[in-house]
Motif scaffolding. Structure first.
Motif, PDB file in Angstrom:
ATOM      1  N   PHE A 106      -1.208   2.943   4.419  1.00 34.41           N
ATOM      2  CA  PHE A 106      -1.748   4.101   4.865  1.00 34.41           C
ATOM      3  C   PHE A 106      -0.742   4.769   4.908  1.00 34.41           C
ATOM      4  CE2 PHE A 106      -5.168   1.108   4.938  1.00 34.41           C
ATOM      5  CZ  PHE A 106      -6.360   1.708   4.426  1.00 34.41           C
ATOM      6  N   ALA A 109      -1.052   9.202   5.633  1.00 31.79           N
ATOM      7  CA  ALA A 109      -2.160   9.192   6.085  1.00 31.79           C
ATOM      8  C   ALA A 109      -3.453   8.905   5.220  1.00 31.79           C
ATOM      9  CB  ALA A 109      -2.649  10.499   7.176  1.00 31.79           C
ATOM     10  N   THR A 110      -2.927   8.313   4.056  1.00 30.91           N
ATOM     11  CA  THR A 110      -3.963   8.102   2.883  1.00 30.91           C
ATOM     12  C   THR A 110      -3.498   6.752   2.268  1.00 30.91           C
ATOM     13  OG1 THR A 110      -4.867   8.990   0.942  1.00 30.91           O
ATOM     14  CG2 THR A 110      -2.639   9.161   1.291  1.00 30.91           C
ATOM     15  N   ALA A 111      -4.636   6.083   1.873  1.00 32.25           N
ATOM     16  CA  ALA A 111      -4.455   4.724   1.174  1.00 32.25           C
ATOM     17  C   ALA A 111      -3.876   4.923  -0.212  1.00 32.25           C
ATOM     18  CB  ALA A 111      -5.727   4.056   0.878  1.00 32.25           C
ATOM     19  N   ASN A 112      -2.636   4.151  -0.392  1.00 32.91           N
ATOM     20  CA  ASN A 112      -1.888   4.091  -1.517  1.00 32.91           C
ATOM     21  C   ASN A 112      -1.255   2.969  -1.798  1.00 32.91           C
ATOM     22  OD1 ASN A 112       1.228   4.334  -0.611  1.00 32.91           O
ATOM     23  ND2 ASN A 112       0.010   5.367   0.902  1.00 32.91           N
ATOM     24  N   VAL A 129      -1.890   7.254  -4.938  1.00 38.25           N
ATOM     25  CA  VAL A 129      -2.967   7.528  -3.838  1.00 38.25           C
ATOM     26  C   VAL A 129      -4.163   7.127  -4.505  1.00 38.25           C
ATOM     27  CG1 VAL A 129      -3.821   9.339  -2.186  1.00 38.25           C
ATOM     28  CG2 VAL A 129      -1.434   9.296  -2.965  1.00 38.25           C
ATOM     29  N   HIS A 130      -4.941   6.452  -3.488  1.00 41.46           N
ATOM     30  CA  HIS A 130      -6.266   5.803  -4.124  1.00 41.46           C
ATOM     31  C   HIS A 130      -7.272   7.076  -4.405  1.00 41.46           C
ATOM     32  CE1 HIS A 130      -5.674   1.557  -2.381  1.00 41.46           C
ATOM     33  NE2 HIS A 130      -4.449   1.763  -2.900  1.00 41.46           N
ATOM     34  N   SER A 131      -7.363   7.949  -3.446  1.00 39.45           N
ATOM     35  CA  SER A 131      -8.448   9.079  -3.627  1.00 39.45           C
ATOM     36  C   SER A 131      -8.024  10.004  -5.108  1.00 39.45           C
ATOM     37  CB  SER A 131      -8.161   9.981  -2.432  1.00 39.45           C
ATOM     38  OG  SER A 131      -7.138  10.659  -2.183  1.00 39.45           O
ATOM     39  N   VAL A 136       2.176  10.551  -2.560  1.00 35.47           N
ATOM     40  CA  VAL A 136       3.067   9.769  -1.433  1.00 35.47           C
ATOM     41  C   VAL A 136       4.267   9.502  -2.130  1.00 35.47           C
ATOM     42  CG1 VAL A 136       3.279   8.367   0.258  1.00 35.47           C
ATOM     43  CG2 VAL A 136       1.233   9.164  -0.198  1.00 35.47           C
TER      44      VAL A 136
END
Length: 181
Positions: A106, A109-112, A129-131, A136
């Protein structure tokens, strides 16, 4: 009846101890050497591993419609034969840990996820990045190591199948192949 069983058990132990004494027989003589066995299947003696490497600065790239950051490390021993039949393991080191790729975190601050894409003589490191929103970075402070396990004889049964090295920890793989971590 219980007393009789106890006496019988004690007698059996005593007889076993006396009959197994090393002083009541002569030493055995070693037999002649047996015939040489057949050559075994290809083993893992040819495992190749890199030193810990740093990668160049990552750049933005889109792979299969996924945007991310990528960089590459050279793997001069990574041949077509290893790509086709071998196993390629890639590890990342930062802080106090060593992590197997693909690695999900994370950071930012994001799932990657950081993954490794192997090609002839190169390994591309790709972080996405998953979203799908933003990227990142892959900092140059990260260290990378690859382990190349050439393919051997195909396994005939599940009992002789090669281990799933990707499920083994970095330390287990190093221990198995006598690699200094």
């Amino acid at each position: 009846m219980k007393t009789l069983k106890t006496i019988f058990a004690i007698l059996l132990v005593a007889l076993s101890t006396i009959s197994c004494s090393s002083d009541d027989g002569k030493d055995g003589v070693d037999g002649a050497a047996g015939a040489t066995g057949a050559t075994g299947a290809t083993g893992t003696a040819n495992v190749i591993y890199s030193a810990w490497l740093t990668a160049p600065t990552a750049v933005a790239e889109t792979i299969d419609g996924t945007s991310g950051m990528s960089t590459s490390i050279n793997a001069p021993e990574l041949s077509e034969d290893i790509l086709a039949k071998g196993t390629i393991l890639v590890y990342m080191s930062f802080g106090a840990g060593t992590y197997t790729l693909p690695y999900t975190s994370f950071a930012g601050a994001t799932a990657n996820t950081i993954s490794a894409i192997s090609t002839l003589k190169k390994i591309k490191l790709f972080r996405f990045v998953h979203s799908g929103a933003g990227t990142v970075n892959l900092p140059t402070t990260l260290s990378w190591r690859y382990i190349l396990i050439p393919g051997g004889v195909a396994a005939a049964t599940a009992k002789t199948a090669k281990p799933d090295y990707a499920k083994m920890s970095y330390e287990e793989v190093c221990a198995r192949f006598n690699i200094q971590p």
